[in-house]
Scaffold this active site. Structure first.
Site, PDB file in Angstrom:
ATOM      1  N   LYS A 108       8.041  28.319  98.713  1.00  0.00           N
ATOM      2  CA  LYS A 108       9.377  27.736  98.614  1.00  0.00           C
ATOM      3  C   LYS A 108      10.099  27.713  99.955  1.00  0.00           C
ATOM      4  CE  LYS A 108      10.037  28.910  93.736  1.00  0.00           C
ATOM      5  NZ  LYS A 108      10.834  29.660  92.751  1.00  0.00           N
ATOM      6  N   LYS A 189       3.077  19.881  84.860  1.00  0.00           N
ATOM      7  CA  LYS A 189       3.614  20.535  83.672  1.00  0.00           C
ATOM      8  C   LYS A 189       5.001  19.992  83.353  1.00  0.00           C
ATOM      9  CE  LYS A 189       3.540  24.863  84.822  1.00  0.00           C
ATOM     10  NZ  LYS A 189       3.644  26.345  84.688  1.00  0.00           N
ATOM     11  N   LYS A 192      11.730  22.272  83.023  1.00  0.00           N
ATOM     12  CA  LYS A 192      13.156  22.111  82.744  1.00  0.00           C
ATOM     13  C   LYS A 192      13.940  21.739  83.987  1.00  0.00           C
ATOM     14  CE  LYS A 192      14.031  27.144  82.706  1.00  0.00           C
ATOM     15  NZ  LYS A 192      12.644  27.627  82.714  1.00  0.00           N
TER      16      LYS A 192
END
Length: 321
Positions: A108, A189, A192
């Protein structure tokens, strides 16, 4: 035996979260299991405070609506004082090298000129989450296994240096669950936090929106109704979703429909019916904020009671209690 799991309010709860985790927590959880909304983890990257607060309440309502026992659920930030104290103790037990080699931090932070310190240190907060509740087992996928290993290392180091306080948790592979992929791009995948939500079915989506998303799902032009995840991932994704909703095998379902359109209709109907009671119960809870607050407060009390003696011992033995 205490088993601990969490869900982060980085977006609205989606079908993959529900079929892969929340439904299992509701149907297979024990009295000793602990589940929490990890809203503090949602602060490691830039966020909107009001949205974080709203998503936290929504996720709590979804868990309760799905049937997760209220006594087992709490919101992470309701224990912010306890977690803050233990996180500091554990940060003083952890080395910089241990934190910096966490794979998620490196991935990240790569290519970013400005990275929040919380992104580096949140695995220590995660260790505090685990150790504070005395978790024996933590079900995790491969992407989080390294964080549980850090919790194990810190527990052993603290116990060996200051005295036995913490249970050394074991990472466990969660039971096999539905592999829900994005309907518009089955190579990824369902998430959300996806920037494009066209292929993401959210638990609180109204039925007509669920139907529209499913009917627009990417398949292929082969025209062959079979369960072949490698060569027909879009079709396989629909079959796996239908299997998760009906309890039948994907290959068996492939033989029971006559066309892609018929399959999409069956999936849309099954998903709508699976989510209908969850959506209704969630909306009822969100419409009764006093009741939701009561359940949340009671959950915080129980979580605090589970952890009080452990935190007090850790503070005392480390010289600050």
């Amino acid at each position: 035996m205490t088993r601990l799991s969490a869900i982060t309010p980085s977006g609205h709860v989606q079908l993959g979260n529900y079929l892969g985790a929340v439904r299992r927590w509701a149907t297979q959880g024990t009295e000793q299991d602990v589940y929490f909304i990890s809203d503090l983890h949602g602060m490691t990257t830039p966020h909107n405070p009001q949205r974080l607060r709203s998503l936290t309440r929504e996720q709590l309502a979804v868990l309760l609506a799905a049937g997760v026992e209220p006594r087992s659920v709490f919101v992470q930030s309701d224990l912010v004082r306890e977690l803050g104290a233990l996180t500091w103790v554990l940060e003083c037990t952890c080395t910089y090298g241990e934190a910096a080699r966490m794979i998620q931090f490196r991935e990240k932070a790569a290519g970013q000129s400005s990275v929040r310190l919380g992104l580096l240190t949140y695995p220590v907060l995660m260790a505090a989450d685990i150790l504070l509740q005395g978790a024996d087992e933590v079900p995790v996928g491969e992407d989080q296994a390294q964080h549980v290993e850090l919790a194990r290392a810190l527990a052993r180091r603290f116990n060996g240096t200051y005295g036995e306080v913490f249970v050394v948790p074991n990472p466990v592979t969660p039971p096999s669950a539905a592999r829900v992929r994005d309907l518009s791009d089955p190579s990824r995948k369902m998430a959300k936090s996806a920037e494009d939500s066209a292929g993401v079915v959210f638990v609180l989506d109204p039925p007509e929106l669920v139907e529209r998303k499913v009917r627009r799902a990417v398949t292929d032009n082969l025209g062959q109704l079979r369960y072949a995840p490698q060569t027909q991932p879009g079709l396989a994704n629909l079959l796996e979703i239908l299997a998760a909703c009906t309890g039948k095998a994907p290959a068996e379902l492939a033989d029971s429909v006559g066309s892609y359109a018929e399959l999409k209709n069956a999936v849309a109907e099954a998903v709508v019916e699976e989510l209908r009671p969850i959506r209704a119960a969630t909306m009822a809870l969100l419409d009764d904020p006093a009741e939701l607050d009561r359940i949340r407060a009671a959950g915080a009390v129980r979580a605090r009671e589970r952890s009080q003696h452990r935190l007090a011992a850790a503070l005392r033995l480390s010289g600050i209690g």
